[in-house]
Enzyme design. Structure first.
Site, short mmCIF file in Angstrom:
data_model
loop_
_atom_site.label_atom_id
_atom_site.label_comp_id
_atom_site.label_asym_id
_atom_site.label_seq_id
_atom_site.Cartn_x
_atom_site.Cartn_y
_atom_site.Cartn_z
N HIS A 185 -2.48 -7.98 -14.03
CA HIS A 185 -1.28 -7.96 -14.85
C HIS A 185 -1.56 -7.44 -16.25
O HIS A 185 -0.72 -6.76 -16.85
CB HIS A 185 -0.68 -9.37 -14.93
N GLU A 193 -7.35 4.88 3.56
CA GLU A 193 -7.91 3.76 2.81
C GLU A 193 -9.17 3.21 3.47
O GLU A 193 -9.89 2.42 2.87
CB GLU A 193 -6.88 2.63 2.73
N ASP A 246 -8.22 0.66 -2.24
CA ASP A 246 -8.79 0.09 -1.02
C ASP A 246 -9.95 0.91 -0.49
O ASP A 246 -10.94 0.36 0.01
CB ASP A 246 -7.71 -0.05 0.06
N CYS A 299 -2.82 8.18 -4.39
CA CYS A 299 -1.82 7.26 -4.95
C CYS A 299 -2.46 5.97 -5.45
O CYS A 299 -1.75 5.00 -5.71
CB CYS A 299 -0.73 6.95 -3.93
#
Length: 548
Positions: A183, A409, A433, A480
């Site tokens: 965050h 991934e 990932d 991405c």
């Protein structure tokens, strides 16, 4: 000068004296003894007060900051937490001690889950401190307001504190914990505050120490040389001005196209992205729309949510990812409970293979939403590991007249990208990932952040292999993951052959501006130099030198 090394997550330079969050409230020694029923009621009241304050702050924030604050308010109302507090009260603990013990118990559960759930431990601890302050009448924890531009240093920062930061007075952020998807990172990027996370040795830096934070290199420099600080600041200001001037579309200085796209999770995020110069959405995270759903939304309910994103983007392309549930993003109606190793378990498209109806209903909803779309709608599946899985998914997508793709991934998918591209029309590399599976390191672990650094040569080598497969097949290869938000790395990725870069829309201008300053040949030279390096730090240095 002393230089501490962390992971740069928001580019830019910030200098000033160190300030730290105010002290956390403590459990009083003279707590009165109360019944478990009364204690649970008092905890509920305090938690509700904290939740309402967080929601009020959310109304004064915007974008990801507001979303994070609302999510934290929801966590404060978690019924499971109330149950844990009641159990601790029943064991004989007083209310403050029971609150601390219950939060630690829940935090242990989140840590065991790993991934994004582990990232929420700092949110839980912030809730603990705010509830404890409310229960005992102590000052609410928070960030002091400095008189001059300062650098905020902490072990980690709670959303309620980060969302309210004023970039005028907080010149930079550095934390000893956290990762590229924490965050702190998300909100710092939205606010445009240079940020470094996972910085070892930071806890020993005293308040008032003059430091320089370099959000590009990940360095925190103690007592920086004034001339060095000036040079870095001037360079950062020039890059920021170039970003403000960028209007797209994405391309190198000699006209080689590299699409600059945005990652979104709902209609509000798409509207914000549409107000920028991005060329579309490269990753629509559909699972984030349903994290709080107890049951699977109907096809009509899903279609309405997807339509909000498509409508917001107008004629621009939207790439929709099917549910990436499981592991760190559990969905009550989809994921398996109590998996021993959820990161390697039934997540992503594996849920759709296990329950074909779940996949088919989502694809039906996407197809219904796409009927009135003005722009192209592409659909990709996460956690694809084999050629057969790609073939299975592509057939279902084509049955609905949509464009199929998959995410790369898993290392096996990267190694066999040429075979996978026989069945799909595009691939998109999820570097977050892919790095953790390639380097066998939890991407949320601060202790292992040096391994999950997107500049790892092994990761870049896999990206290059996938890009070559795309070029040979004549099909697009995007990135991405968070790597796409790094302007310098964006040039390297373009040099490797990546055709699109998708990240937070706030990161897009800096990436687009960096590409516009260099030719394709220069990007290719930077990519070759980074691939030849032995470590992330030397890869950055080599790429920087190649583009100088």
């Amino acid at each position: 000068m002393t230089i501490l090394q962390g992971t740069g997550v928001v580019p830019g330079i910030g200098t000033g004296p160190v300030v730290r969050p105010m002290a956390r409230p403590v459990v009083p020694d003279d707590e009165p003894e109360i019944s478990p029923e009364e204690g649970a009621e008092r905890f509920n009241t305090a938690a509700e007060t904290v939740a309402r304050r967080l929601e009020q702050r959310a109304t004064n924030a915007s974008g990801p900051a507001a979303e994070v604050l609302v999510a934290t308010a929801t966590l404060a109302r978690d019924r499971g937490l109330v149950g844990l507090v009641s159990a601790q009260l029943g064991s004989g603990l007083r209310l403050g001690a029971a609150t601390v013990a219950a939060v630690e118990q829940l935090s242990d559960m989140f840590r065991s889950a790993g991934g994004l759930m582990a990232e929420r431990v700092s949110d839980l601890q912030d809730i603990r401190d705010r509830v404890l302050a409310e229960l005992t009448g102590q000052p609410e924890p928070g960030i002091p307001t400095p008189d001059t531009a300062s650098v905020l240093c902490a072990d980690d920062l709670a959303p309620a504190d980060t969302a309210g930061l004023d970039p005028t007075f907080i010149a930079a952020i550095a934390t000893s914990l956290g990762g590229v998807t924490s965050h702190t990172t998300i909100i710092a990027r939205q606010l445009g505050i240079p940020c470094v996370v996972g910085c070892s040795g930071l806890d020993d830096v005293e308040s008032g120490t003059d430091v320089l934070v370099d959000g590009t290199t990940g360095e925190v420099v103690l007592d920086p040389d004034p001339q060095m600080a000036k040079e870095r600041t001037v360079a950062a200001e020039a890059a920021a001005e170039a970003a403000r001037s960028w209007t797209g579309p994405g391309a190198t200085s000699d006209g080689h196209a590299v699409d600059i796209l945005a990652n979104v999770q709902d209609g509000a995020g798409a509207q914000r992205a549409a107000s920028t110069h991005v060329q579309g959405v490269g990753l629509f995270r559909t699972e984030l729309c349903f994290l709080s759903s107890a049951s699977e939304p109907t096809i009509e309910e899903q279609a309405a949510i997807y339509r909000e994103v498509l409508d917001a983007m107008g004629e621009r392309k939207v790439v929709i990812r099917t549910l990436d549930a499981g592991s760190d993003k559990p969905l009550a109606f989809a994921t398996l409970p109590d998996e021993p190793n959820p990161a390697l378990g039934v997540r992503g498209m594996r849920l759709g293979i296990r329950d074909e109806g779940l996949m088919d209903r989502q694809l039906d909803a996407i197809a219904a939403a796409a009927e009135a779309a003005a722009g192209d709608v592409w659909v990709m599946a996460p956690m694809v590991a084999t050629e057969q899985e790609a073939e299975w998914f592509a057939a279902r997508v084509r049955q609905r007249d949509l464009t199929p793709g998959v995410m790369i991934e898993v290392p096996s998918a990267a190694l066999l990208a040429d075979r996978i591209l026989r069945h799909v029309d595009f691939v998109s590399i999820g570097t977050n990932d892919l790095s953790q599976y390639t380097l066998a390191a939890d991407r949320m672990s601060a202790d292992l952040s040096h391994l999950t650094d997107p500049w790892q040569p092994a990761l870049l080598a896999l990206v290059g292999q996938v890009a070559r497969a795309g070029r040979d097949a004549g099909k697009p290869v995007g990135v991405c993951g968070e790597a796409a938000a790094d302007p310098l790395l964006g040039c390297v990725l373009a040099g490797l052959g990546v055709t699109s870069l998708s990240a937070a829309s706030t990161a897009a201008p800096a990436v687009g501006a960096a590409l516009a300053e260099h030719t394709l040949a220069e990007c290719e030279a930077a990519a070759e130099a980074a691939l030849a390096a032995t470590a992330p730090s030397s890869a950055r240095e080599a790429a920087t030198a190649a583009l100088a």
